[in-house]
Structure formats: C-alpha cells, structure tokens
Design an enzyme around this catalytic site. Structure first.
Site, PDB file in Angstrom:
ATOM      1  N   ARG A 229      -2.694   5.864   2.388  1.00  0.00           N
ATOM      2  CA  ARG A 229      -1.322   5.907   1.354  1.00  0.00           C
ATOM      3  C   ARG A 229      -0.437   7.070   2.078  1.00  0.00           C
ATOM      4  NH1 ARG A 229      -2.272   1.703  -0.246  1.00  0.00           N
ATOM      5  NH2 ARG A 229      -3.038   1.092  -2.446  1.00  0.00           N
ATOM      6  N   HIS A 277       3.624  -1.092   6.110  1.00  0.00           N
ATOM      7  CA  HIS A 277       2.484  -1.493   5.384  1.00  0.00           C
ATOM      8  C   HIS A 277       1.823  -2.778   5.442  1.00  0.00           C
ATOM      9  CE1 HIS A 277       0.743   0.178   1.315  1.00  0.00           C
ATOM     10  NE2 HIS A 277      -0.221  -0.543   1.807  1.00  0.00           N
TER      11      HIS A 277
HETATM   12  C1  GLV Z   1      -3.040  -1.948  -0.081  1.00  0.00           C
HETATM   13  O1  GLV Z   1      -2.498  -1.063   0.235  1.00  0.00           O
HETATM   14  C2  GLV Z   1      -4.163  -2.297  -0.793  1.00  0.00           C
HETATM   15  O2  GLV Z   1      -4.399  -0.950  -1.518  1.00  0.00           O
HETATM   16  O3  GLV Z   1      -4.808  -3.057  -0.693  1.00  0.00           O
END
Ligand code: GLV
Length: 314
Positions: A229, A277
C-alpha cells in the site's frame, strides 16, 4: 439466499453473472444508492458507509482483494464501520500470489542483473561490460510472510537470492527462508538487505513503516519494491534517500493517492519505476470460484479460512 455486490465504479455485472453460475439458487444484485434491504452475503471492494450499514440477515462480508484496509478504514476514512459480529473474509491467493511473484522477481532481477544500467548504455549506443553482481551480496528482506509474501519469498529464493522474511507472529516452514518475527526480529530481517520487498498489510502499526530510519538500516545503495500500500511509504524519505544514494532505486506499484497525481514528484524522480497498481490483479474467475465455494461452505454450516481479525487489521 441474497447476495449483494458493491464496486465503487458500479460495475458489478460480471461478478453477478459469475456468482450466479456457481450458486444458481441465489438471488444476486448489484448495489444501488439507497439499497439497505436485507442480504445474506456482501461481496465488495472499497465500500462506502451506506453499503456497510447493519443489514438484516447478513452472515459474512467478502472483500474482493487481499488487503482489507479500505473496509476497516485503516487510514481513518471511517474507522470501525464494520457491522458488529459479521465476519469479514479476504481473498486468499486467487491467482494473486503468482502475479506478485512474477512482478517482484522481475524487479529484483532487473536490479541484480543491472538491466537498468544496460538500458542506459543502449541509449548512448555503448557496448560495455558491467561486472556482474554476486547473489551473496544481494540479501533480500521480505516484509510480510502470509499467503502472498511466502510465495514471493520462495520465488526469489529459487533464483538463488539469500532471502529473509519478517512477519508479526512466529511461523516455521521448510522453505529455507530465514524467518524473523515480532518487533525484536525486525532489525535482524532488514539489516544490510540489498533489496527490500514490502508485502505487509496496511494497519495502524504499519503505516509509514518504509521511512528514513528503515532505509538507513539497509545496505548502502539498496532497492525498494513496494507492492502493498502507498501509505506504507514516507514519500519524502524515499526521495531524500534516492538523492543521498542510500537507496539506489525503487519499484512502486502503490501510492498514497491513486491514480498518482500528474504533478507528483515521483513522475520526475530518477531511478523510480512506477506502475498503476497492477502487480496482482483480482482475477474474476478465480475470485468468483473462491467466494462461491466459501458461501456454499457457510451455508452447509462448515468453517472457512481467510477470516480477518479486525483488531489485527488483516
Ligand atoms: C489489492 O490491492 C488487494 O488488496 O488485493
């Protein structure tokens, strides 16, 4: 049985169809504003407060991802909003572990094999030998040794990297990876590491864990790979460490603000590799099969794995 699906972009149709194939007897609907009607199961990603309001008959909430920080309100968005007594279940692997292992291995090997440097030489039309790195000089520290972290650590070990890993509570296995745990084991895991991989869950304890103090414990000229994160990372500390040479480069897949704002200094910082991401996407077929299997198990009165401890945050 009623299943209610929520996605912040409102695109729930594919999940509705997928779950209906596995659970033909269920009545499945996508959430619309104002829907406070009863449901047996909630399936969601980044829910708003209205979706999470106590709902009649609710038996479990399934998170469409591995990290549950957005559900628990870890960043203080709306803390403690989980309906009391309803288990929250996170995805376990569902195809994410292989993706993570590919992404992290690609980044680690790129640094180890000096591919960035060869790329730079190529732009200059230079044919020049670079002394190869030695695996013994590239200890890798993996923070977080759960489903994803263990898979990533094992993949890195398969390339010959000396791998150590850290997790909050003790665990032993026969992977040959040096495992550390608890506050006392943290420094031993990261000290002198050449590559730092972050796969920790985001909890109040792990916010800002990737900071100047930690970078100083790594080998000089270390590499960071953050796939967990954005709020784990103190961004200014990374920029300063890149400037000073303490950190040689970083690969970042997650950011405090996503999408990363166009004026963010990371876009212009040298030696940063940024991706949007994508290191481990939620794969619909695998995800639907896993959640449907767990709903069926709960309906049969069986226990399931992947239940989050809200106090722990993962
Ligand atoms: C993605 O960020 C997840 O938590 O699966």
């Amino acid at each position: 049985m009623d299943i209610l699906i929520f996605s912040p972009d409102g695109k729930t149709a594919a999940y509705e169809t997928g779950l209906a194939e596995h659970l033909p007897q269920a009545s499945i609907r996508g959430w619309q504003p104002g829907d406070t009607a009863p449901a047996d199961y909630l399936v969601l990603w980044k829910p708003n407060a209205q979706v999470l309001q106590p709902r009649e008959r609710l038996k479990a909430i399934f998170n469409l991802g591995a990290g549950v920080d957005a559900v628990l309100g870890t960043r203080g968005e709306d803390a403690q909003r989980l309906p009391a007594g309803v288990p929250l279940v996170r995805l376990e692997d569902a195809g994410m572990a292989d993706q993570m292992a590919q992404y992290v291995s690609a980044a680690a090997l790129r640094y180890f094999r000096r591919l960035d440097e060869f790329d730079a030489q190529q732009t200059q039309g230079q044919w020049k030998f670079q002394k190869p790195n030695r695996l013994a000089d590239f200890p890798v520290a993996v923070l977080g040794y759960g489903t994803l972290g263990a898979h990533v650590a094992k993949a890195l070990k398969s390339f010959g990297f000396p791998v150590r890993a850290w997790r909050r509570s003790p665990r032993s296995d026969d992977s040959g990876i040096t495992l550390h745990h608890g506050e006392a084991g943290f420094d031993a895991c990261v000290s002198g590491a050449r590559i730092l991989v972050n796969l920790l869950p985001l909890t109040p304890q792990t916010v800002n864990v990737l900071n100047a103090g930690l970078f100083a414990k790594l080998a000089h000229g270390a590499f960071l790979i953050n796939v967990a994160r954005g709020a784990h990372l103190v961004e200014d500390d990374l920029l300063a460490a890149l400037d000073s040479g303490q950190m040689a480069a970083a690969t970042l897949d997650v950011f405090r603000t996503e999408p990363l704002p166009t004026d963010h200094p990371f876009w212009r910082a040298p030696r940063l590799t940024l991706t949007p991401h994508i290191s481990a996407l939620t794969l619909r077929d695998e995800t639907v099969a896993q959640i449907a299997g767990k709903i069926a198990a709960l309906e049969r009165g069986e226990s399931i794995t992947g239940i989050v401890d809200p106090a722990r945050g993962y």
